[in-house]
Design a protein around this motif. Structure first.
Motif, mmCIF file in Angstrom:
data_model
loop_
_atom_site.group_PDB
_atom_site.id
_atom_site.type_symbol
_atom_site.label_atom_id
_atom_site.label_comp_id
_atom_site.label_asym_id
_atom_site.label_seq_id
_atom_site.Cartn_x
_atom_site.Cartn_y
_atom_site.Cartn_z
ATOM 1 N N VAL A 96 0.735 -1.204 0.074
ATOM 2 C CA VAL A 96 -0.109 0.130 -0.053
ATOM 3 C C VAL A 96 0.919 1.246 0.112
ATOM 4 O O VAL A 96 0.653 2.157 -0.691
ATOM 5 N N ALA A 97 2.003 1.187 0.852
ATOM 6 C CA ALA A 97 2.766 2.466 0.802
ATOM 7 C C ALA A 97 3.373 2.770 -0.206
ATOM 8 O O ALA A 97 3.982 3.688 -0.753
ATOM 9 N N GLU A 98 3.917 1.580 -1.196
ATOM 10 C CA GLU A 98 4.571 1.741 -2.285
ATOM 11 C C GLU A 98 3.678 2.001 -3.313
ATOM 12 O O GLU A 98 4.250 2.408 -4.569
ATOM 13 N N ALA A 99 2.359 1.854 -3.349
ATOM 14 C CA ALA A 99 1.488 2.194 -4.373
ATOM 15 C C ALA A 99 1.907 3.790 -4.763
ATOM 16 O O ALA A 99 1.503 4.529 -3.948
ATOM 17 N N PRO A 100 1.436 3.885 -6.268
ATOM 18 C CA PRO A 100 1.543 5.368 -6.624
ATOM 19 C C PRO A 100 0.392 6.109 -5.942
ATOM 20 O O PRO A 100 0.397 7.305 -5.541
ATOM 21 N N PRO A 122 -1.749 9.154 -2.451
ATOM 22 C CA PRO A 122 -0.577 8.368 -2.903
ATOM 23 C C PRO A 122 -0.169 7.417 -1.761
ATOM 24 O O PRO A 122 -0.396 7.817 -0.581
ATOM 25 N N GLY A 123 0.242 6.269 -1.763
ATOM 26 C CA GLY A 123 0.762 5.364 -0.690
ATOM 27 C C GLY A 123 1.748 6.163 0.219
ATOM 28 O O GLY A 123 1.470 5.882 1.595
ATOM 29 N N TRP A 124 2.750 6.933 -0.255
ATOM 30 C CA TRP A 124 3.664 7.566 0.639
ATOM 31 C C TRP A 124 2.861 8.412 1.652
ATOM 32 O O TRP A 124 3.533 8.474 2.727
ATOM 33 N N ALA A 125 1.893 9.058 1.334
ATOM 34 C CA ALA A 125 0.922 9.779 2.125
ATOM 35 C C ALA A 125 0.461 9.261 3.311
ATOM 36 O O ALA A 125 0.418 9.552 4.466
ATOM 37 N N LEU A 126 -0.055 7.854 3.047
ATOM 38 C CA LEU A 126 -0.486 6.882 4.018
ATOM 39 C C LEU A 126 0.454 6.553 4.788
ATOM 40 O O LEU A 126 0.274 6.411 6.390
ATOM 41 N N ALA A 127 1.850 6.463 4.428
ATOM 42 C CA ALA A 127 2.772 5.921 5.374
ATOM 43 C C ALA A 127 3.242 7.178 6.393
ATOM 44 O O ALA A 127 3.868 6.916 7.331
ATOM 45 N N GLU A 128 2.873 8.465 6.168
ATOM 46 C CA GLU A 128 3.047 9.695 6.930
ATOM 47 C C GLU A 128 1.790 9.865 8.118
ATOM 48 O O GLU A 128 1.987 10.704 8.944
ATOM 49 N N PRO A 170 -0.181 9.428 11.398
ATOM 50 C CA PRO A 170 0.153 9.325 12.986
ATOM 51 C C PRO A 170 -0.151 7.767 13.130
ATOM 52 O O PRO A 170 -1.166 7.242 13.068
ATOM 53 N N GLY A 171 0.663 7.374 14.109
ATOM 54 C CA GLY A 171 0.831 6.001 14.605
ATOM 55 C C GLY A 171 0.831 4.654 13.556
ATOM 56 O O GLY A 171 0.469 3.642 14.022
ATOM 57 N N VAL A 172 1.583 5.306 12.498
ATOM 58 C CA VAL A 172 1.466 3.862 11.468
ATOM 59 C C VAL A 172 2.816 3.101 11.392
ATOM 60 O O VAL A 172 3.741 3.694 12.001
ATOM 61 N N SER A 173 2.481 2.021 11.131
ATOM 62 C CA SER A 173 3.768 0.939 11.257
ATOM 63 C C SER A 173 3.688 0.358 9.821
ATOM 64 O O SER A 173 2.541 -0.164 9.601
ATOM 65 N N VAL A 174 4.481 0.514 8.765
ATOM 66 C CA VAL A 174 4.591 0.028 7.649
ATOM 67 C C VAL A 174 5.236 -1.587 7.378
ATOM 68 O O VAL A 174 6.437 -1.522 7.781
#
Length: 187
Positions: free
Chosen positions: A149-153, A169-175, A177-181
């Motif tokens: 998910v984090a790697e998806a465009p 963008p996947g990168w936004a989800l990785a940012e 709060p409280g996230v662990s990829v």
């Protein structure tokens, strides 16, 4: 349709920057967008208006021509250990399944993990079932995101309501709060 804004995939007639349509989002989602420390991430989120009768993943993807690997499902889990239950959320691409029994259980150091009851998920998130999204989850929760998910465009997720979805963008989800990829959260 706003001619200035287009979704990166799918067949949508109403696409808007999510920050411009906070009234269409569940309150916790609108608040999370407004308060997101990463302004770039918040500005990257699009809202697409959709039929709530087609909110379930398979029907939605077919109706709006969205590939399953561009859609992500957010599930709420209940982790139990020593008589205590902790709620968390997991996000995985729609063409995969979250590995609740191994990956989630180990990451949360739980004895047992199961999907949370629908009424619990709705009450605790302040979102509608079928629209639960990783944006705006309770601050005390862990958010586990599969690495794919984090790697998806771009990924489509809920808006907190059954009507409408968010694309970001996947990168936004990785940012968030409280996230662990986690690699291998889903298979």
């Amino acid at each position: 349709m706003n001619d200035q804004v287009r979704a990166p995939f799918g067949d949508f007639t109403d696409v808007q920057p999510a920050l411009d349509v906070s009234d269409r989002l569940a309150r916790p989602v609108a608040d999370a967008l407004r308060d997101w420390a990463s302004r770039e991430a918040a500005r990257s989120v699009l809202y697409v208006d959709t039929d709530p009768a087609k909110a379930d993943t398979a029907a939605f993807c077919e109706a709006y021509d969205v590939p399953l690997d561009a859609s992500a499902n957010c599930v709420v889990v209940a982790a139990k250990r020593g008589g205590e239950t902790t709620l968390a959320a997991c996000l995985a691409l729609a063409d995969t399944r979250v590995d609740v029994n191994t990956a989630v259980r180990k990451h949360l150091s739980a004895r047992k993990v199961s999907f949370a009851a629908m009424d619990t998920a709705v009450e605790e998130t302040g979102m509608e079932y079928g629209g639960i999204t990783p944006l705006g989850l309770p601050a005390t929760w862990s958010l586990l995101i599969d690495a794919a998910v984090a790697e998806a465009p771009f990924v489509l997720v809920g808006s907190g309501r059954r009507r409408g979805k968010l694309i970001l963008p996947g990168w936004a989800l990785a940012e968030l709060p409280g996230v662990s990829v986690l690699a291998g959260l889903a298979a």
